[in-house]
Write an enzyme that holds these catalytic residues in place. Sequence first.
Site, mmCIF file in Angstrom:
data_model
loop_
_atom_site.group_PDB
_atom_site.id
_atom_site.type_symbol
_atom_site.label_atom_id
_atom_site.label_comp_id
_atom_site.label_asym_id
_atom_site.label_seq_id
_atom_site.Cartn_x
_atom_site.Cartn_y
_atom_site.Cartn_z
ATOM 1 N N ARG A 172 0.814 -1.210 0.000
ATOM 2 C CA ARG A 172 0.000 0.000 0.000
ATOM 3 C C ARG A 172 0.848 1.259 0.000
ATOM 4 N NH1 ARG A 172 -3.049 2.008 -2.631
ATOM 5 N NH2 ARG A 172 -4.076 -0.029 -2.607
ATOM 6 N N LYS A 225 2.593 24.574 -3.632
ATOM 7 C CA LYS A 225 1.324 24.028 -3.146
ATOM 8 C C LYS A 225 1.347 22.504 -3.255
ATOM 9 C CE LYS A 225 -1.102 28.244 -4.488
ATOM 10 N NZ LYS A 225 -2.101 28.857 -5.395
ATOM 11 N N LYS A 261 6.336 38.473 -3.246
ATOM 12 C CA LYS A 261 4.919 38.332 -3.553
ATOM 13 C C LYS A 261 4.119 39.502 -2.985
ATOM 14 C CE LYS A 261 3.064 34.276 -3.598
ATOM 15 N NZ LYS A 261 2.804 34.185 -5.050
ATOM 16 N N GLU A 311 6.407 39.511 -8.110
ATOM 17 C CA GLU A 311 5.039 39.347 -8.592
ATOM 18 C C GLU A 311 4.443 40.706 -8.941
ATOM 19 O OE1 GLU A 311 1.004 38.630 -6.236
ATOM 20 O OE2 GLU A 311 2.207 36.806 -6.301
ATOM 21 N N ASP A 313 0.742 38.024 -12.596
ATOM 22 C CA ASP A 313 -0.260 37.273 -11.851
ATOM 23 C C ASP A 313 -1.676 37.726 -12.198
ATOM 24 O OD1 ASP A 313 -0.952 35.326 -9.873
ATOM 25 O OD2 ASP A 313 -1.461 36.978 -8.535
#
Length: 370
Positions: free
Chosen positions: A161, A194, A226, A259, A286
């Site tokens: 598994r 992410k 950012k 960004e 962005d």
Amino acid sequence: MDSASRCFSLQNSCNASSATGILYDPPLGFRFRSPIRNIVRMSATQTENTRISFESLPIKPPSHPTYDLSGIIKSALSEDAGDRGDVTCLATIPSDMEVEAHFLAKENGIIAGISLAEMVFHEVDPSLKVEWSQKDGDSVHKGLDFGKVYGRAHSIVVAERVALNFMQRMSGVATLTKAMADLASPARILETRKTAPGLRLVDKWAVLIGGGRNHRMGLFDMVMIKDNHISIAGGITNALKSVDLYLEQRNLQLEVEVETRTIEEVDKVLDYASQTKTSLTRIMLDNMVVPLPNGDVDVTMLEQAVNLIGRRFETEASGNVTLETVHKIGQTGVDYISSGALTHSVKALDISLKIDTELALQVGRRTQRA
């Protein structure tokens, strides 16, 4: 056979009295001693705990200075084994029985995680033999028998598994990445940070296997300014000045990305760079891809920004990137397209490991999964 010869740890120690960490004893399953930590530096040519040389792999894992890949495998095995081991195996499988089990693809896709699965089997039992007809990055189709493992039955079922979980997730990431990368060309597709907690390197390895490129590995290997950094710094120009000063004072050479969310911010970045020596290497554009009511996207703003920047800096588009939109975005002249969906919304590829393959295929055909 005495206890010391029957036991081996997931660090390949056969000394039951001195080994630490997780111990595997075929009649007893996994047992636990004091916790261990062994950092595996991914830039090394081989881990201490497996027989897999990274240099021999068709697609090597990305480099990370501290990532503990062996520890991730141990953790996955230990959470499965708990404090008693596999009680079903202990009850049903003789400790000396040997079998052969086959890997079956239950849907079409790109296979990934073969190398990692082999590491899992070797962690559980170094005597297991694993053979593959495919390699990481190859296409598989529903019903394909693409590999086998043979040896002690109990060891195979214990590892099954965990090995499949890694392979299914990585194959799902690789399959979506391959589709995105093909559509995005000539732009190159990137993932983001992410990723599943603890699986950063595994997820990013799968992106490479699928034909994508890696964005920064973490917070340490690239400066990425950012929106929150810009807000706190008091504007995009102040943020760039602070980064350039920080890198200069510490004599650091790192790639720098900023960004931007508007054409005005792009202009400010270009104005700053025209007047100052800067470490800036890439400009992120962005959410300049605007979704339309009919499901299409308007890339006018993105094209305008790419044309303003020219070839002075690399460009990266982010936001509203899907299989349906990525081709149009890739035709704007942007260098990179980043998509968090590659890793945060992955659909696992269905793969199984079966000992009775004929019965498994009969059931698969009945359920249209083989």
